[in-house]
Design an enzyme around this catalytic site. Structure first.
Site, PDB file in Angstrom:
ATOM      1  N   ILE A   1     -41.858   9.674  -6.338  1.00 48.71           N
ATOM      2  CA  ILE A   1     -42.127  10.724  -7.326  1.00 48.71           C
ATOM      3  C   ILE A   1     -41.382  12.001  -6.945  1.00 48.71           C
ATOM      4  CG2 ILE A   1     -43.895  12.021  -8.549  1.00 48.71           C
ATOM      5  CD1 ILE A   1     -43.869   8.891  -8.931  1.00 48.71           C
TER       6      ILE A   1
ATOM      7  N   PRO B   1     -35.060   8.674 -23.675  1.00 49.02           N
ATOM      8  CA  PRO B   1     -33.646   8.918 -23.994  1.00 49.02           C
ATOM      9  C   PRO B   1     -33.121  10.254 -23.478  1.00 49.02           C
ATOM     10  CG  PRO B   1     -34.711   7.871 -25.857  1.00 49.02           C
ATOM     11  CD  PRO B   1     -35.800   8.185 -24.867  1.00 49.02           C
ATOM     12  N   GLN B   2     -33.912  11.329 -23.570  1.00 48.66           N
ATOM     13  CA  GLN B   2     -33.423  12.607 -23.041  1.00 48.66           C
ATOM     14  C   GLN B   2     -33.311  12.562 -21.525  1.00 48.66           C
ATOM     15  OE1 GLN B   2     -34.368  16.455 -24.793  1.00 48.66           O
ATOM     16  NE2 GLN B   2     -35.153  17.152 -22.818  1.00 48.66           N
ATOM     17  N   GLU B   3     -34.254  11.906 -20.861  1.00 48.28           N
ATOM     18  CA  GLU B   3     -34.170  11.760 -19.410  1.00 48.28           C
ATOM     19  C   GLU B   3     -32.884  11.030 -19.027  1.00 48.28           C
ATOM     20  OE1 GLU B   3     -36.497   9.488 -15.721  1.00 48.28           O
ATOM     21  OE2 GLU B   3     -37.550   9.877 -17.609  1.00 48.28           O
TER      22      GLU B   3
ATOM     23  N   GLN C   1     -12.638   6.991  -0.326  1.00 45.54           N
ATOM     24  CA  GLN C   1     -11.610   6.183   0.323  1.00 45.54           C
ATOM     25  C   GLN C   1     -10.298   6.952   0.453  1.00 45.54           C
ATOM     26  OE1 GLN C   1     -12.025   3.143   1.596  1.00 45.54           O
ATOM     27  NE2 GLN C   1      -9.889   2.827   2.209  1.00 45.54           N
ATOM     28  N   LEU C   2      -9.933   7.684  -0.582  1.00 44.48           N
ATOM     29  CA  LEU C   2      -8.684   8.443  -0.541  1.00 44.48           C
ATOM     30  C   LEU C   2      -8.746   9.591   0.449  1.00 44.48           C
ATOM     31  CD1 LEU C   2      -7.692   8.554  -4.324  1.00 44.48           C
ATOM     32  CD2 LEU C   2      -6.807   7.055  -2.526  1.00 44.48           C
TER      33      LEU C   2
ATOM     34  N   THR D   1     -43.536   5.347 -11.586  1.00 48.49           N
ATOM     35  CA  THR D   1     -43.222   4.234 -10.691  1.00 48.49           C
ATOM     36  C   THR D   1     -44.349   3.948  -9.704  1.00 48.49           C
ATOM     37  OG1 THR D   1     -40.878   4.763 -10.851  1.00 48.49           O
ATOM     38  CG2 THR D   1     -41.547   3.362  -9.030  1.00 48.49           C
TER      39      THR D   1
END
Length: 380
Positions: free
Chosen positions: A158, A241-243, A337-338, A127
């Site tokens: 990071i 996909p594993q991430e 909320q509960l 990123t």
């Protein structure tokens, strides 16, 4: 429903992990959250216990077992104990596949023993301030200069950014080649020009060090190229996909934990002379969440089974990631909320889960990007 995912050896491993977390991590959680970083001693303890690098070959100090279910056990137990800052899921679930599949023999000998012992903590830098889920928008550059690449750019958000000794940096080695111009370089602690910014102040996961990284004419040896030049984007697509499945696993475990806590709270908390769980509205709320959480668990476990068999595709990983993370967000919010006013108090686990798990719909690819991946997979 009875889970059919694990074998006896996984449940035996769970007991080992649970004992380790209770002994080495839980007593220090508040201290680490105040400091904004986990101690390196915790990493060394995990390495000594054999909890880092399950899938790494025994020649390099790893477990030598390529079975993602062991990762799942560790991830679930961290959630169960409320430990959100220890970055082993990033290390084991996300970084390990890159080093195992792409590192050459010389690189493996240099990096994997420390990876497994906890002496070398890892991170991956994708990123940037102007490029998040859009990996093709990366602007960090690496220009070949003899036996080195000259790396320039900035990364942000990071995880493990402060502690990391090895950072897999996604950079452009050919600015004119689109996604075929992206490569992976391993930057090591102490390289001149590699600087860390501040430890970012997040709303949750306080003990997880998350940093800005700066690369100013960093001369990265060409021998630190991971895999082939120009294949970085392909490698990312293979490993994401594993991430994403790892995030789904944590989301499912968090939803289950928070729901169980809330069910107990609704038995103990009274209003108008009776437990609040006996009110129809609250019973219906709990019933809805129990149903959704059960559905999420079954789908997550099936995705893990498919992944262990090598059959999980990017679309189903994206389904698991977005749906489980959104489910968890919804369940934790309703459970808070509960709890009423107590749910707003940070000493209650539901409040911590609310803060810690909010990131799940964002990192690893946002919910919107996951839907885009699924839609494209449908031919649209």
């Amino acid at each position: 429903m009875r889970r059919e995912l694990f074998e006896p050896e996984h449940e035996a491993f769970r007991e080992t992990v649970r004992a380790f977390i209770a002994r080495e991590l839980v007593p220090h959680t508040e201290e680490w959250e105040a400091a904004g970083v986990v101690s390196r001693e915790a990493w060394l303890a995990a390495g000594a216990q054999g909890l880092l690098g399950f899938a790494v070959d025994e020649r390099y100090g790893g477990g030598g077992v390529d079975d993602f279910r062991f990762n799942v056990v560790f991830d679930e137990e961290l959630v169960a104990a409320g430990v959100s800052g220890f970055g082993s899921p990033l290390h084991n679930d996300i970084i390990a596949p890159y080093l195992i599949a792409l590192a050459n023999e010389e690189q493996k000998q240099r990096w994997l023993p420390g990876f497994c012992s906890g002496e070398l903590i890892t991170a991956i830098a994708m990123t940037e301030p102007g490029a998040g889920s859009d990996l093709q928008g990366i602007r960090t550059t690496a220009v070949r200069d003899g036996d080195h690449y000259v790396l320039n750019g900035q990364k942000t958000f990071i995880s493990n950014g402060i502690l990391a000794d090895l950072v897999i940096v996604v950079a452009r080695t050919d600015p004119d080649a689109g996604h075929e111009g992206i490569s992976l370089l391993v930057v090591e602690r102490g390289m001149p020009g590699f600087e860390r910014g501040r430890n970012l102040d997040k709303i949750g996961q306080k003990a997880q060090d998350t940093a800005e990284l700066f690369f100013n004419d960093v001369r990265v040896p060409a021998r630190n190229l991971l895999g082939e030049e120009g294949k970085g984007f392909i490698y990312l697509m293979q490993n994401l996909p594993q991430e994403r499945l790892s995030i789904a696993v944590a989301a499912a475990a968090t939803a289950e934990k928070v729901l169980e806590l809330t069910k107990q709270y609704c038995r103990d908390r009274t209003a108008f002379g009776r437990p609040i769980g006996t009110f129809q509205h609250i019973r219906f709320e709990l019933a809805e969440m129990a149903t959704e959480v059960e559905i999420g668990r079954v789908f997550t476990d099936r995705c893990v089974q498919d992944h262990v068999r090598g059959e999980l595709d990017g679309e189903h990983a994206a389904m698991a990631k977005w749906w489980l993370s959104e489910l968890n967000k919804r369940v934790v919010d309703r459970c808070l909320q509960l709890h009423g006013g107590y749910g707003y108090m940070t000493e209650y686990p539901v409040a911590k889960a609310f803060l810690d798990s909010r990131i799940q719909t964002i990192y690893g690819g946002t919910t919107e990007i996951m839907k885009e991946i699924i839609g494209r997979g449908m031919g649209f």
